[in-house]
Design an enzyme around this catalytic site. Sequence first.
Site, PDB file in Angstrom:
ATOM      1  CG  ASP A   1       6.230   0.541  -2.075  1.00  0.00           C
ATOM      2  OD1 ASP A   1       7.305   1.147  -2.084  1.00  0.00           O
ATOM      3  OD2 ASP A   1       5.516   0.432  -1.057  1.00  0.00           O
TER       4      ASP A   1
ATOM      5  CG  ASP B   1       1.872  -0.746   1.295  1.00  0.00           C
ATOM      6  OD1 ASP B   1       2.880  -0.323   0.691  1.00  0.00           O
ATOM      7  OD2 ASP B   1       1.787  -0.817   2.530  1.00  0.00           O
TER       8      ASP B   1
ATOM      9  CG  ASP C   1       3.023   3.304  -2.903  1.00  0.00           C
ATOM     10  OD1 ASP C   1       4.083   3.840  -3.272  1.00  0.00           O
ATOM     11  OD2 ASP C   1       2.971   2.368  -2.091  1.00  0.00           O
TER      12      ASP C   1
END
Length: 676
Positions: free
Chosen positions: A371, A563, A567
């Site tokens: 990410d 995080d 996710d």
Amino acid sequence: MAQLDPNQIHIAESHSCCCATDDHHTGDGTAQQPDNQGGGPSAVGAGQSKLQLFMPAIFSFVLLIVGLALDNNWLSKPAFFSGWVRLLWYVIAYAPVALPVIRDMFRAISKNDFFSEFTLMTIATVGAFIIGVYPEGVAVMLFYTVGENIQSLAVRKARGNIRALLDQRPDEVTVIQGEHSHTIKAHAAAVGMIIQLKPGEKLALDGELLSDRAAFDTAALTGESKPGTKTQGDTVLAGMVNLNRVARVRVTAAYTDSKLSRILTLVQHATAQKAPTELFIRKFARWYTPAVAGFAVLITAVPYFFVADYVFSEWLYRALVFLVISCPCALVISIPLGYFGGIGAASRHGLLVKGSNFLDALAHARQVVMDKTGTLTKGVFEVKEMVIDSEFDKTEILKLVNTLEHHSTHPVATAIQRYLGDVERVSGLEKIEEEAGMGLMATVDGQQLLAGNFRLLDKYGISYPTAVAAISDTVIAIAYDGKLVGYFTIADEIKPDAQAAVRELKTMGITPTLLSGDKSAVVQDVARKLGISKAYGDLLPEDKVNMVKAIRDAGDRVIFVGDGLNDAPVLALSDVGIAMGGLGSDAAIETADIVIQDDAPGKIPMGIRIGKATRRIVWQNITLAFSVKIAVLLLGAGGMASMWEAVFADVGVALLAILNAIRIQRMSFGTLDEKE
């Protein structure tokens, strides 16, 4: 969750490599439940000094040496040292080291475990006494016990790094109430209380710093010894040590809900998740041990029909040697010890691994999908520009936006809250919802209020100028009553070690990929700066899931690093999910398989190196144990190996494997160039 006892973090210690059961046996003969069931402290060596641990072996060793001296005329052999006196001497030498093993054998048999290592060692040594080779019977049991005790000490060392995590929080805290202070138990401190922290004291609970500034040692949580300076309003975590001045902290989480409490829970259950190699060895031991016991019977009986000068005692001796050699102790203890050492080494570097199977998966990964926000960038956003159309009442719009953004913990929402500062919040917002990967929505007096990216506007059919959509920065659009009201442009910053982390991944032959819900222009710019060739933006959570599925379907093992709350699904889907533990959401941390405590991307390649080193050591031990045992088994069956060679094949190889396993705790994993 009650405060954890350090002894709850355990793997099997002495007499633990039981060959045909999943129960762990302690040195005092009691049985521990498997790791995934928790349980009490590991018994062998617990609360004992090294001298106490080895005292029975020392006593037996002295009697054995004296007996050998008398037997071999090293001294003037007295006439009395023969017959029943000689037998009694060696029985007394045998008893201190043998009785615990014999006791464990009967307890294992009571649980229908007829082929434990205790049975093998008891049969072999009692058989040695039956055929009159008393010194060898004592020596086998003596060296077996010494080996088990050394294993116990090795496990103590392996547990040392993890146990250090369990001693971070003080039992008491100083609470400030008005002009007075008093001490209470840490677990009794409530959210909202103000606690005082003196220089050198450890923080017991998570909180918000009220003092202007303070320096903290965060090594216990992050593995980094560099002090961190916190300013008023910053988050401080349990386990941090105040370094330079008296500080005041407002408690924001109960003792049992602190980040460190979650860490301890993760580490406590780390050994419950077994690596495939460990599971294979357990299954292997179930058929291996009965098989070698059967071979021992055949070695004794079959030659009777084919050997002309068959001597029962000679072939029984060969069978007993075969049994001693066959004990798979080197495999059954050194392999979990190797993985446990890897988990300990990872925790020492600020990586919390929830199971040894994830160390194995790290070693095999060929794709790392990351990410952007909070993973490769700091996730600490700042509003660069605010534009509100003059057609609308700016003051009222900002009040509504500030109220709406306070319903989200996303870093972008926090940045907008911080930018708007003292802007008044209002009541009257209804049906407040967060659209995953898009933004927030609510209704005000029947009118729709939106704050999010352009996908959110597209979903609700709200038009916007192409010039606004072309802005290269992250844009949070504001819409009210079906019209675009204005927007905020948001800036983020790449983490200092992100570029080096990507470069190391490439050097290791691992392909990095960047997935983000942020706009494509921003994602491509970050990817270009980091040297990532595969980067995709404007993704919803389900888009990330589908892309990771596609990579896995192509046959590659995938590490995903993220995080945020959004996710969590892809963290669960990937072969190894890694969450950023500092800025990461609770959902991401709970779902992930590994947690990076200091949010540093550089810990990603470090974790892979630890996984590879752990797997390499485990397979070195497997190769060593099998090669030596097979060679000595063949020699023993052919009568070319005695009990002394058997002792080396069992205890000696086990000790070599253990010493090899604990090497990982001394390795350096700082950079690819550092040597073991």
